[in-house]
Motif scaffolding. Structure first.
Motif, PDB file in Angstrom:
ATOM      1  N   LYS A 156     -17.450  38.043 -15.037  1.00 37.88           N
ATOM      2  CA  LYS A 156     -18.249  36.909 -14.568  1.00 37.88           C
ATOM      3  C   LYS A 156     -18.451  36.988 -13.058  1.00 37.88           C
ATOM      4  O   LYS A 156     -19.565  36.757 -12.560  1.00 37.88           O
ATOM      5  CB  LYS A 156     -17.561  35.584 -14.946  1.00 37.88           C
ATOM      6  CG  LYS A 156     -18.376  34.365 -14.654  1.00 37.88           C
ATOM      7  CD  LYS A 156     -17.647  33.120 -15.121  1.00 37.88           C
ATOM      8  CE  LYS A 156     -18.434  31.877 -14.789  1.00 37.88           C
ATOM      9  NZ  LYS A 156     -17.747  30.658 -15.168  1.00 37.88           N
ATOM     10  N   ALA A 157     -17.411  37.320 -12.325  1.00 34.71           N
ATOM     11  CA  ALA A 157     -17.529  37.448 -10.871  1.00 34.71           C
ATOM     12  C   ALA A 157     -18.502  38.579 -10.507  1.00 34.71           C
ATOM     13  O   ALA A 157     -19.341  38.450  -9.597  1.00 34.71           O
ATOM     14  CB  ALA A 157     -16.171  37.690 -10.262  1.00 34.71           C
ATOM     15  N   GLU A 158     -18.423  39.710 -11.214  1.00 30.99           N
ATOM     16  CA  GLU A 158     -19.339  40.838 -10.962  1.00 30.99           C
ATOM     17  C   GLU A 158     -20.778  40.431 -11.252  1.00 30.99           C
ATOM     18  O   GLU A 158     -21.708  40.779 -10.504  1.00 30.99           O
ATOM     19  CB  GLU A 158     -18.942  42.037 -11.806  1.00 30.99           C
ATOM     20  CG  GLU A 158     -17.673  42.712 -11.365  1.00 30.99           C
ATOM     21  CD  GLU A 158     -17.236  43.803 -12.330  1.00 30.99           C
ATOM     22  OE1 GLU A 158     -17.939  44.065 -13.332  1.00 30.99           O
ATOM     23  OE2 GLU A 158     -16.171  44.391 -12.095  1.00 30.99           O
ATOM     24  N   LEU A 159     -20.955  39.673 -12.358  1.00 23.81           N
ATOM     25  CA  LEU A 159     -22.313  39.230 -12.714  1.00 23.81           C
ATOM     26  C   LEU A 159     -22.868  38.281 -11.658  1.00 23.81           C
ATOM     27  O   LEU A 159     -24.059  38.328 -11.329  1.00 23.81           O
ATOM     28  CB  LEU A 159     -22.322  38.571 -14.090  1.00 23.81           C
ATOM     29  CG  LEU A 159     -22.159  39.507 -15.291  1.00 23.81           C
ATOM     30  CD1 LEU A 159     -22.079  38.692 -16.578  1.00 23.81           C
ATOM     31  CD2 LEU A 159     -23.309  40.504 -15.376  1.00 23.81           C
ATOM     32  N   LYS A 160     -22.035  37.420 -11.112  1.00 22.87           N
ATOM     33  CA  LYS A 160     -22.499  36.494 -10.077  1.00 22.87           C
ATOM     34  C   LYS A 160     -22.945  37.266  -8.835  1.00 22.87           C
ATOM     35  O   LYS A 160     -23.993  36.970  -8.263  1.00 22.87           O
ATOM     36  CB  LYS A 160     -21.387  35.494  -9.695  1.00 22.87           C
ATOM     37  CG  LYS A 160     -21.263  34.325 -10.622  1.00 22.87           C
ATOM     38  CD  LYS A 160     -20.236  33.335 -10.077  1.00 22.87           C
ATOM     39  CE  LYS A 160     -20.156  32.121 -10.951  1.00 22.87           C
ATOM     40  NZ  LYS A 160     -19.219  31.144 -10.428  1.00 22.87           N
ATOM     41  N   THR A 161     -22.118  38.220  -8.434  1.00 25.28           N
ATOM     42  CA  THR A 161     -22.508  38.995  -7.238  1.00 25.28           C
ATOM     43  C   THR A 161     -23.774  39.787  -7.487  1.00 25.28           C
ATOM     44  O   THR A 161     -24.662  39.879  -6.624  1.00 25.28           O
ATOM     45  CB  THR A 161     -21.367  39.939  -6.809  1.00 25.28           C
ATOM     46  OG1 THR A 161     -21.019  40.798  -7.907  1.00 25.28           O
ATOM     47  CG2 THR A 161     -20.159  39.174  -6.336  1.00 25.28           C
ATOM     48  N   GLU A 162     -23.925  40.368  -8.653  1.00 27.92           N
ATOM     49  CA  GLU A 162     -25.154  41.113  -8.979  1.00 27.92           C
ATOM     50  C   GLU A 162     -26.351  40.185  -9.050  1.00 27.92           C
ATOM     51  O   GLU A 162     -27.446  40.520  -8.567  1.00 27.92           O
ATOM     52  CB  GLU A 162     -24.975  41.880 -10.294  1.00 27.92           C
ATOM     53  CG  GLU A 162     -26.137  42.817 -10.583  1.00 27.92           C
ATOM     54  CD  GLU A 162     -25.901  43.625 -11.842  1.00 27.92           C
ATOM     55  OE1 GLU A 162     -26.903  44.096 -12.382  1.00 27.92           O
ATOM     56  OE2 GLU A 162     -24.754  43.775 -12.292  1.00 27.92           O
ATOM     57  N   ASN A 163     -26.161  39.016  -9.569  1.00 30.81           N
ATOM     58  CA  ASN A 163     -27.244  38.027  -9.652  1.00 30.81           C
ATOM     59  C   ASN A 163     -27.687  37.623  -8.252  1.00 30.81           C
ATOM     60  O   ASN A 163     -28.889  37.529  -7.971  1.00 30.81           O
ATOM     61  CB  ASN A 163     -26.770  36.804 -10.458  1.00 30.81           C
ATOM     62  CG  ASN A 163     -27.898  35.876 -10.839  1.00 30.81           C
ATOM     63  OD1 ASN A 163     -29.075  36.243 -10.830  1.00 30.81           O
ATOM     64  ND2 ASN A 163     -27.528  34.642 -11.194  1.00 30.81           N
ATOM     65  N   GLN A 164     -26.751  37.425  -7.359  1.00 34.44           N
ATOM     66  CA  GLN A 164     -27.085  37.053  -5.980  1.00 34.44           C
ATOM     67  C   GLN A 164     -27.844  38.200  -5.288  1.00 34.44           C
ATOM     68  O   GLN A 164     -28.810  37.966  -4.572  1.00 34.44           O
ATOM     69  CB  GLN A 164     -25.808  36.717  -5.206  1.00 34.44           C
ATOM     70  CG  GLN A 164     -26.055  36.167  -3.826  1.00 34.44           C
ATOM     71  CD  GLN A 164     -26.797  34.838  -3.880  1.00 34.44           C
ATOM     72  OE1 GLN A 164     -26.583  34.008  -4.749  1.00 34.44           O
ATOM     73  NE2 GLN A 164     -27.731  34.660  -2.975  1.00 34.44           N
ATOM     74  N   ARG A 165     -27.402  39.424  -5.536  1.00 37.25           N
ATOM     75  CA  ARG A 165     -28.084  40.577  -4.958  1.00 37.25           C
ATOM     76  C   ARG A 165     -29.512  40.671  -5.448  1.00 37.25           C
ATOM     77  O   ARG A 165     -30.451  40.901  -4.681  1.00 37.25           O
ATOM     78  CB  ARG A 165     -27.307  41.852  -5.300  1.00 37.25           C
ATOM     79  CG  ARG A 165     -27.838  43.119  -4.644  1.00 37.25           C
ATOM     80  CD  ARG A 165     -27.088  44.347  -5.117  1.00 37.25           C
ATOM     81  NE  ARG A 165     -27.085  44.543  -6.560  1.00 37.25           N
ATOM     82  CZ  ARG A 165     -28.098  45.132  -7.234  1.00 37.25           C
ATOM     83  NH1 ARG A 165     -29.167  45.532  -6.619  1.00 37.25           N
ATOM     84  NH2 ARG A 165     -28.017  45.294  -8.545  1.00 37.25           N
ATOM     85  N   LYS A 167     -31.364  38.198  -6.531  1.00 39.26           N
ATOM     86  CA  LYS A 167     -32.142  37.101  -5.936  1.00 39.26           C
ATOM     87  C   LYS A 167     -32.580  37.480  -4.521  1.00 39.26           C
ATOM     88  O   LYS A 167     -33.731  37.238  -4.133  1.00 39.26           O
ATOM     89  CB  LYS A 167     -31.326  35.809  -5.887  1.00 39.26           C
ATOM     90  CG  LYS A 167     -31.221  35.087  -7.189  1.00 39.26           C
ATOM     91  CD  LYS A 167     -30.432  33.803  -7.010  1.00 39.26           C
ATOM     92  CE  LYS A 167     -30.270  33.068  -8.299  1.00 39.26           C
ATOM     93  NZ  LYS A 167     -29.489  31.837  -8.129  1.00 39.26           N
TER      94      LYS A 167
END
Length: 182
Positions: A156-165, A167
């Protein structure tokens, strides 16, 4: 009637209450009282017509009074009998309830004694080992669930960082496209 009262004043009165006589001898007591009254009335003076009619009136009065008293006494006895019946039935119900409670208490006592015997004889060690194994399995399954949840948190943390990248990249691309379209 007044002559009847004047004659009765000279003679001593004997009163008996309802509680003095027992129910078995109530008929005999009533007859003896009636006989006493009649003998007192009959021996109280000259026998003329007035005394005969007053005696008849007095006799009928006493008979009615005795009938009323005996009826009242019967009613009291019936209510007492009913009260005894109610108390008896209540006592029976209480006894039944207490007997059932005693039986359940005895059953619980025997179960507890059996458990105590098993614990003292060592059969509890088998139960304890079974419980220990069950606890080990439960703790192993809990550890496995915890590790799975930790893995999911990492993902979940990896997905959040990838999602922010993504965006940020999207925003940069939009700016480039707007500059090119001008």
């Amino acid at each position: 009637m007044s002559s009847l009262l004047s004659h009765n004043k000279d003679q001593p009165r004997i009163r008996k209450s309802l509680s003095d006589s027992c129910p078995a001898s109530s008929a005999a007591a009533t007859k003896s009282l009636r006989h006493e009254r009649l003998s007192r009335l009959g021996s109280s003076g000259p026998t003329d017509v007035f005394n005969d009619t007053s005696t008849n009136h007095a006799e009928s009065y006493f008979l009615r009074r005795e009938n009323r008293l005996s009826a009242r006494k019967k009613a009291e006895e019936e209510t007492m009998n009913n009260d005894y019946k109610k108390m008896y039935e209540k006592a029976l119900a209480t006894n039944q309830r207490l007997k059932s409670r005693l039986e359940t208490s005895k059953q619980e006592l025997t179960m507890i004694q059996e458990q105590l015997q098993r614990a003292q004889n060592g059969t509890s060690s088998d139960c304890a080992s079974n419980m220990l194994e069950a606890e080990k399995k439960a703790s192993w399954s809990l550890k496995k669930m915890i590790s799975d949840m930790e893995e999911q948190l990492k993902v979940k943390a990896e997905l959040k960082t990838e999602n922010q990248r993504l965006k940020d990249e999207n925003g940069a691309l939009i700016r480039v496209i707007t500059k090119l379209s001008k």
